[in-house]
Design a protein around this motif. Structure first.
Motif, PDB file in Angstrom:
ATOM      1  N   VAL A   1       0.851  -1.189   0.000  1.00 53.81           N
ATOM      2  CA  VAL A   1       0.000   0.000   0.000  1.00 53.81           C
ATOM      3  C   VAL A   1       0.888   1.242   0.000  1.00 53.81           C
ATOM      4  CG1 VAL A   1      -0.244   0.030   2.516  1.00 53.81           C
ATOM      5  CG2 VAL A   1      -1.976   1.126   1.122  1.00 53.81           C
ATOM      6  N   PHE A   2       0.479   2.241  -0.777  1.00 49.41           N
ATOM      7  CA  PHE A   2       1.202   3.503  -0.829  1.00 49.41           C
ATOM      8  C   PHE A   2       0.434   4.536  -0.015  1.00 49.41           C
ATOM      9  CE2 PHE A   2       1.855   7.729  -2.540  1.00 49.41           C
ATOM     10  CZ  PHE A   2       3.234   7.825  -2.526  1.00 49.41           C
ATOM     11  N   VAL A   3       1.109   5.173   0.932  1.00 47.11           N
ATOM     12  CA  VAL A   3       0.486   6.207   1.750  1.00 47.11           C
ATOM     13  C   VAL A   3       1.309   7.481   1.621  1.00 47.11           C
ATOM     14  CG1 VAL A   3      -0.225   6.903   4.069  1.00 47.11           C
ATOM     15  CG2 VAL A   3      -0.338   4.497   3.418  1.00 47.11           C
ATOM     16  N   LEU A   4       0.655   8.557   1.222  1.00 52.72           N
ATOM     17  CA  LEU A   4       1.313   9.858   1.251  1.00 52.72           C
ATOM     18  C   LEU A   4       1.042  10.422   2.636  1.00 52.72           C
ATOM     19  CD1 LEU A   4       2.985  12.009  -0.045  1.00 52.72           C
ATOM     20  CD2 LEU A   4       0.892  13.002  -0.988  1.00 52.72           C
ATOM     21  N   LEU A   5       2.072  10.423   3.455  1.00 53.53           N
ATOM     22  CA  LEU A   5       1.969  10.800   4.855  1.00 53.53           C
ATOM     23  C   LEU A   5       2.463  12.235   5.024  1.00 53.53           C
ATOM     24  CD1 LEU A   5       1.359   9.728   7.711  1.00 53.53           C
ATOM     25  CD2 LEU A   5       3.666   8.816   7.762  1.00 53.53           C
ATOM     26  N   THR A   6       1.615  13.089   5.600  1.00 53.74           N
ATOM     27  CA  THR A   6       1.977  14.475   5.878  1.00 53.74           C
ATOM     28  C   THR A   6       2.077  14.626   7.390  1.00 53.74           C
ATOM     29  OG1 THR A   6       0.753  15.176   3.917  1.00 53.74           O
ATOM     30  CG2 THR A   6       1.350  16.890   5.498  1.00 53.74           C
ATOM     31  N   ILE A   7       3.229  15.126   7.853  1.00 49.73           N
ATOM     32  CA  ILE A   7       3.486  15.183   9.291  1.00 49.73           C
ATOM     33  C   ILE A   7       3.831  16.599   9.732  1.00 49.73           C
ATOM     34  CG2 ILE A   7       4.935  14.324  11.173  1.00 49.73           C
ATOM     35  CD1 ILE A   7       5.394  11.801   9.465  1.00 49.73           C
ATOM     36  N   GLY A   8       3.162  17.038  10.805  1.00 52.85           N
ATOM     37  CA  GLY A   8       3.474  18.312  11.450  1.00 52.85           C
ATOM     38  C   GLY A   8       2.834  19.518  10.806  1.00 52.85           C
ATOM     39  N   ASP A   9       2.952  20.644  11.514  1.00 52.81           N
ATOM     40  CA  ASP A   9       2.391  21.905  11.033  1.00 52.81           C
ATOM     41  C   ASP A   9       3.034  22.359   9.728  1.00 52.81           C
ATOM     42  OD1 ASP A   9       0.711  22.059  13.213  1.00 52.81           O
ATOM     43  OD2 ASP A   9       2.124  23.250  14.394  1.00 52.81           O
ATOM     44  N   GLU A  10       4.317  22.019   9.565  1.00 53.88           N
ATOM     45  CA  GLU A  10       5.029  22.447   8.358  1.00 53.88           C
ATOM     46  C   GLU A  10       4.688  21.589   7.146  1.00 53.88           C
ATOM     47  OE1 GLU A  10       7.512  19.475  10.525  1.00 53.88           O
ATOM     48  OE2 GLU A  10       6.450  21.272  11.145  1.00 53.88           O
ATOM     49  N   GLY A  11       3.940  20.513   7.359  1.00 51.93           N
ATOM     50  CA  GLY A  11       3.467  19.695   6.244  1.00 51.93           C
ATOM     51  C   GLY A  11       4.544  18.884   5.543  1.00 51.93           C
ATOM     52  N   ARG A  12       5.495  18.339   6.309  1.00 54.32           N
ATOM     53  CA  ARG A  12       6.522  17.492   5.698  1.00 54.32           C
ATOM     54  C   ARG A  12       5.863  16.251   5.119  1.00 54.32           C
ATOM     55  NH1 ARG A  12      10.883  16.331  10.011  1.00 54.32           N
ATOM     56  NH2 ARG A  12      11.761  15.167   8.282  1.00 54.32           N
ATOM     57  N   LYS A  13       6.191  15.934   3.871  1.00 49.22           N
ATOM     58  CA  LYS A  13       5.561  14.810   3.181  1.00 49.22           C
ATOM     59  C   LYS A  13       6.526  13.627   3.086  1.00 49.22           C
ATOM     60  CE  LYS A  13       2.197  17.442   0.605  1.00 49.22           C
ATOM     61  NZ  LYS A  13       1.256  17.444   1.660  1.00 49.22           N
ATOM     62  N   PHE A  14       5.969  12.447   3.339  1.00 47.20           N
ATOM     63  CA  PHE A  14       6.723  11.208   3.273  1.00 47.20           C
ATOM     64  C   PHE A  14       5.940  10.219   2.412  1.00 47.20           C
ATOM     65  CE2 PHE A  14       7.882  13.293   7.171  1.00 47.20           C
ATOM     66  CZ  PHE A  14       9.263  13.136   7.240  1.00 47.20           C
ATOM     67  N   PRO A  15       6.437   9.900   1.201  1.00 49.25           N
ATOM     68  CA  PRO A  15       5.784   8.879   0.376  1.00 49.25           C
ATOM     69  C   PRO A  15       6.197   7.501   0.885  1.00 49.25           C
ATOM     70  CG  PRO A  15       7.649   9.814  -0.794  1.00 49.25           C
ATOM     71  CD  PRO A  15       7.564  10.532   0.523  1.00 49.25           C
ATOM     72  N   VAL A  16       5.253   6.777   1.460  1.00 43.60           N
ATOM     73  CA  VAL A  16       5.560   5.512   2.121  1.00 43.60           C
ATOM     74  C   VAL A  16       4.990   4.344   1.315  1.00 43.60           C
ATOM     75  CG1 VAL A  16       5.155   4.149   4.201  1.00 43.60           C
ATOM     76  CG2 VAL A  16       5.613   6.600   4.396  1.00 43.60           C
ATOM     77  N   ASN A  17       5.878   3.461   0.867  1.00 45.83           N
ATOM     78  CA  ASN A  17       5.468   2.212   0.217  1.00 45.83           C
ATOM     79  C   ASN A  17       5.529   1.120   1.274  1.00 45.83           C
ATOM     80  OD1 ASN A  17       5.036   2.763  -2.653  1.00 45.83           O
ATOM     81  ND2 ASN A  17       7.157   3.439  -2.595  1.00 45.83           N
ATOM     82  N   GLY A  18       4.418   0.951   1.974  1.00 42.61           N
ATOM     83  CA  GLY A  18       4.396   0.025   3.093  1.00 42.61           C
ATOM     84  C   GLY A  18       3.648  -1.254   2.803  1.00 42.61           C
ATOM     85  N   ARG A  19       3.453  -2.009   3.879  1.00 42.98           N
ATOM     86  CA  ARG A  19       2.716  -3.267   3.828  1.00 42.98           C
ATOM     87  C   ARG A  19       1.656  -3.275   4.916  1.00 42.98           C
ATOM     88  NH1 ARG A  19       3.565  -6.500  -0.216  1.00 42.98           N
ATOM     89  NH2 ARG A  19       5.638  -6.392  -1.047  1.00 42.98           N
ATOM     90  N   VAL A  20       0.531  -3.888   4.617  1.00 41.04           N
ATOM     91  CA  VAL A  20      -0.556  -4.008   5.593  1.00 41.04           C
ATOM     92  C   VAL A  20      -0.159  -5.045   6.648  1.00 41.04           C
ATOM     93  CG1 VAL A  20      -2.970  -4.651   5.945  1.00 41.04           C
ATOM     94  CG2 VAL A  20      -2.305  -3.360   3.895  1.00 41.04           C
ATOM     95  N   VAL A  21      -0.160  -4.604   7.917  1.00 37.30           N
ATOM     96  CA  VAL A  21       0.171  -5.506   9.027  1.00 37.30           C
ATOM     97  C   VAL A  21      -0.963  -5.600  10.052  1.00 37.30           C
ATOM     98  CG1 VAL A  21       2.667  -5.233   8.807  1.00 37.30           C
ATOM     99  CG2 VAL A  21       1.384  -3.670  10.288  1.00 37.30           C
ATOM    100  N   TRP A  22      -2.030  -4.861   9.824  1.00 30.49           N
ATOM    101  CA  TRP A  22      -3.169  -4.856  10.753  1.00 30.49           C
ATOM    102  C   TRP A  22      -4.407  -4.546   9.933  1.00 30.49           C
ATOM    103  CZ3 TRP A  22      -3.816  -5.197  16.139  1.00 30.49           C
ATOM    104  CH2 TRP A  22      -5.009  -4.701  16.647  1.00 30.49           C
ATOM    105  N   VAL A  23      -5.473  -5.282  10.162  1.00 26.00           N
ATOM    106  CA  VAL A  23      -6.745  -5.013   9.483  1.00 26.00           C
ATOM    107  C   VAL A  23      -7.836  -4.930  10.536  1.00 26.00           C
ATOM    108  CG1 VAL A  23      -8.458  -5.832   7.833  1.00 26.00           C
ATOM    109  CG2 VAL A  23      -6.027  -6.215   7.381  1.00 26.00           C
ATOM    110  N   CYS A  24      -8.567  -3.834  10.526  1.00 24.52           N
ATOM    111  CA  CYS A  24      -9.707  -3.654  11.418  1.00 24.52           C
ATOM    112  C   CYS A  24     -10.938  -3.505  10.529  1.00 24.52           C
ATOM    113  CB  CYS A  24      -9.507  -2.424  12.303  1.00 24.52           C
ATOM    114  SG  CYS A  24     -10.776  -2.253  13.565  1.00 24.52           S
ATOM    115  N   GLY A  25     -11.760  -4.541  10.529  1.00 26.93           N
ATOM    116  CA  GLY A  25     -12.922  -4.568   9.647  1.00 26.93           C
ATOM    117  C   GLY A  25     -14.076  -3.715  10.137  1.00 26.93           C
ATOM    118  N   PRO A  26     -15.148  -3.676   9.361  1.00 26.14           N
ATOM    119  CA  PRO A  26     -16.289  -2.823   9.682  1.00 26.14           C
ATOM    120  C   PRO A  26     -17.061  -3.257  10.933  1.00 26.14           C
ATOM    121  CG  PRO A  26     -16.799  -4.201   7.787  1.00 26.14           C
ATOM    122  CD  PRO A  26     -15.344  -4.419   8.113  1.00 26.14           C
TER     123      PRO A  26
END
Length: 122
Positions: free
Chosen positions: A53-78
């Protein structure tokens, strides 16, 4: 040499985005118990453990962006118990973006997470 790949390997991962602009939200969504760190992302899309999964992660007030190519390790269903939101836990990759995201979140929240009684995952 002929190489083949499964559809899951060749499929483009879902693209999600997550903004962690305040300490409380960051602490609630950060997953320090995941090796290398990770975050919980609310989504109603169906995922399985191990999915890329690809997540564009924005962190902090300054809006630092981190393009994260991660893996699903937890699933919380409906139909999760309690009031847990539907979504997935994404493990950060062992690269500059994943390590940078982990460091940025940990610097942002400091020791706050240890005092939280409730997070999105546990």
């Amino acid at each position: 040499m002929n190489s083949t790949s499964t559809p899951k390997e060749s499929a483009r991962p879902w693209m999600l985005s997550l903004s962690l602009t305040d300490k409380v939200t960051a602490a609630q969504l950060y997953m320090p118990h995941v090796k290398g760190g990770g975050v919980f992302v609310e989504t109603d899309k169906a995922y399985e453990l191990g999915d890329p999964v690809f997540v564009l992660l924005t962190i902090g007030d300054e809006g630092r962006k981190f393009p994260v190519n991660g893996r699903v390790v937890w699933v919380c269903g409906p139909n999760a118990r309690g009031d847990k939101p539907q979504g997935i836990g994404v493990q950060f990759p062992k690269d500059d973006s994943g390590e940078g995201a982990k460091l940025a979140i940990e610097q942002m929240i400091g020791k706050m997470q240890a005092s939280l009684k409730k997070t999105a995952t546990l």
